[in-house]
Design a protein around this motif. Structure first.
Motif, PDB file in Angstrom:
ATOM      1  N   THR A  77      -5.606  39.598  12.076  1.00 29.71           N
ATOM      2  CA  THR A  77      -6.139  38.481  11.297  1.00 29.71           C
ATOM      3  C   THR A  77      -7.297  37.785  12.004  1.00 29.71           C
ATOM      4  O   THR A  77      -7.898  36.881  11.443  1.00 29.71           O
ATOM      5  CB  THR A  77      -5.039  37.444  10.980  1.00 29.71           C
ATOM      6  N   THR A  78      -7.593  38.164  13.245  1.00 36.18           N
ATOM      7  CA  THR A  78      -8.687  37.555  13.998  1.00 36.18           C
ATOM      8  C   THR A  78      -9.694  38.631  14.412  1.00 36.18           C
ATOM      9  O   THR A  78      -9.423  39.822  14.337  1.00 36.18           O
ATOM     10  CB  THR A  78      -8.174  36.841  15.263  1.00 36.18           C
ATOM     11  N   ARG A  79     -10.842  38.191  14.860  1.00 34.70           N
ATOM     12  CA  ARG A  79     -11.877  39.104  15.379  1.00 34.70           C
ATOM     13  C   ARG A  79     -12.304  38.621  16.742  1.00 34.70           C
ATOM     14  O   ARG A  79     -12.575  37.436  16.882  1.00 34.70           O
ATOM     15  CB  ARG A  79     -13.087  39.165  14.443  1.00 34.70           C
ATOM     16  N   PRO A  80     -12.371  39.421  17.751  1.00 35.71           N
ATOM     17  CA  PRO A  80     -11.879  40.797  17.757  1.00 35.71           C
ATOM     18  C   PRO A  80     -10.360  40.812  17.644  1.00 35.71           C
ATOM     19  O   PRO A  80      -9.681  39.889  18.107  1.00 35.71           O
ATOM     20  CB  PRO A  80     -12.330  41.356  19.091  1.00 35.71           C
ATOM     21  N   TRP A  81      -9.817  41.839  17.022  1.00 37.72           N
ATOM     22  CA  TRP A  81      -8.379  41.853  16.756  1.00 37.72           C
ATOM     23  C   TRP A  81      -7.555  42.364  17.929  1.00 37.72           C
ATOM     24  O   TRP A  81      -6.340  42.239  17.930  1.00 37.72           O
ATOM     25  CB  TRP A  81      -8.070  42.620  15.479  1.00 37.72           C
ATOM     26  N   ILE A  82      -8.222  42.914  18.950  1.00 38.60           N
ATOM     27  CA  ILE A  82      -7.529  43.337  20.171  1.00 38.60           C
ATOM     28  C   ILE A  82      -7.975  42.440  21.311  1.00 38.60           C
ATOM     29  O   ILE A  82      -9.166  42.349  21.615  1.00 38.60           O
ATOM     30  CB  ILE A  82      -7.825  44.812  20.506  1.00 38.60           C
ATOM     31  N   LYS A  83      -7.022  41.766  21.921  1.00 44.38           N
ATOM     32  CA  LYS A  83      -7.309  40.890  23.062  1.00 44.38           C
ATOM     33  C   LYS A  83      -6.672  41.535  24.295  1.00 44.38           C
ATOM     34  O   LYS A  83      -5.487  41.351  24.581  1.00 44.38           O
ATOM     35  CB  LYS A  83      -6.756  39.501  22.803  1.00 44.38           C
ATOM     36  N   ILE A  84      -7.479  42.299  25.000  1.00 49.30           N
ATOM     37  CA  ILE A  84      -6.998  43.142  26.092  1.00 49.30           C
ATOM     38  C   ILE A  84      -6.333  42.352  27.217  1.00 49.30           C
ATOM     39  O   ILE A  84      -5.481  42.868  27.931  1.00 49.30           O
ATOM     40  CB  ILE A  84      -8.153  44.032  26.618  1.00 49.30           C
ATOM     41  N   ASN A  85      -6.687  41.093  27.363  1.00 51.65           N
ATOM     42  CA  ASN A  85      -6.085  40.260  28.416  1.00 51.65           C
ATOM     43  C   ASN A  85      -4.801  39.559  27.975  1.00 51.65           C
ATOM     44  O   ASN A  85      -4.257  38.751  28.717  1.00 51.65           O
ATOM     45  CB  ASN A  85      -7.097  39.224  28.907  1.00 51.65           C
ATOM     46  N   GLY A  86      -4.300  39.907  26.799  1.00 48.60           N
ATOM     47  CA  GLY A  86      -3.104  39.260  26.266  1.00 48.60           C
ATOM     48  C   GLY A  86      -1.798  39.756  26.856  1.00 48.60           C
ATOM     49  O   GLY A  86      -0.749  39.184  26.603  1.00 48.60           O
ATOM     50  N   ALA A  87      -1.841  40.828  27.639  1.00 51.99           N
ATOM     51  CA  ALA A  87      -0.636  41.381  28.253  1.00 51.99           C
ATOM     52  C   ALA A  87      -1.057  42.316  29.377  1.00 51.99           C
ATOM     53  O   ALA A  87      -2.234  42.644  29.517  1.00 51.99           O
ATOM     54  CB  ALA A  87       0.195  42.130  27.222  1.00 51.99           C
ATOM     55  N   SER A  88      -0.081  42.766  30.131  1.00 53.76           N
ATOM     56  CA  SER A  88      -0.378  43.697  31.225  1.00 53.76           C
ATOM     57  C   SER A  88      -0.680  45.091  30.666  1.00 53.76           C
ATOM     58  O   SER A  88      -0.340  45.410  29.524  1.00 53.76           O
ATOM     59  CB  SER A  88       0.814  43.797  32.175  1.00 53.76           C
ATOM     60  N   LYS A  89      -1.309  45.907  31.493  1.00 55.37           N
ATOM     61  CA  LYS A  89      -1.616  47.289  31.109  1.00 55.37           C
ATOM     62  C   LYS A  89      -0.338  48.016  30.699  1.00 55.37           C
ATOM     63  O   LYS A  89      -0.304  48.722  29.687  1.00 55.37           O
ATOM     64  CB  LYS A  89      -2.301  48.013  32.269  1.00 55.37           C
ATOM     65  N   GLU A  90       0.722  47.821  31.459  1.00 56.41           N
ATOM     66  CA  GLU A  90       1.982  48.493  31.176  1.00 56.41           C
ATOM     67  C   GLU A  90       2.583  48.054  29.839  1.00 56.41           C
ATOM     68  O   GLU A  90       3.121  48.877  29.085  1.00 56.41           O
ATOM     69  CB  GLU A  90       2.982  48.249  32.318  1.00 56.41           C
ATOM     70  N   GLU A  91       2.482  46.758  29.531  1.00 58.49           N
ATOM     71  CA  GLU A  91       3.000  46.247  28.258  1.00 58.49           C
ATOM     72  C   GLU A  91       2.206  46.799  27.077  1.00 58.49           C
ATOM     73  O   GLU A  91       2.784  47.146  26.041  1.00 58.49           O
ATOM     74  CB  GLU A  91       2.961  44.723  28.232  1.00 58.49           C
ATOM     75  N   ILE A  92       0.889  46.880  27.233  1.00 55.24           N
ATOM     76  CA  ILE A  92       0.035  47.402  26.163  1.00 55.24           C
ATOM     77  C   ILE A  92       0.339  48.872  25.921  1.00 55.24           C
ATOM     78  O   ILE A  92       0.499  49.314  24.784  1.00 55.24           O
ATOM     79  CB  ILE A  92      -1.455  47.177  26.494  1.00 55.24           C
TER      80      ILE A  92
END
Length: 58
Positions: free
Chosen positions: A13-28
């Motif tokens: 629902t937002t742009r950009p729709w992927i926020k890479i800093n929203g979780a750890s690499k492992e969680e993503i």
């Protein structure tokens, strides 16, 4: 559907729709691998030096 696995990163629902800093690499990675439709994917890039350091046997 797959974006529900990790809303802190995936929010269509937002742009950009992927926020890479929203979780750890492992969680993503875990969230992407849980996606039953295959709509999400990832690719890990490493340098040639890192590759040889990881996979060279001495």
């Amino acid at each position: 559907m797959c974006h529900y696995n990790l809303r802190s990163v995936f929010d269509p629902t937002t742009r950009p729709w992927i926020k890479i800093n929203g979780a750890s690499k492992e969680e993503i990675i875990a969230a992407i691998e849980k996606c039953p439709t295959g709509a999400l994917a990832y690719k890990i890039k490493i340098t040639e030096e890192a590759f040889y350091n990881e996979f060279t046997f001495g």
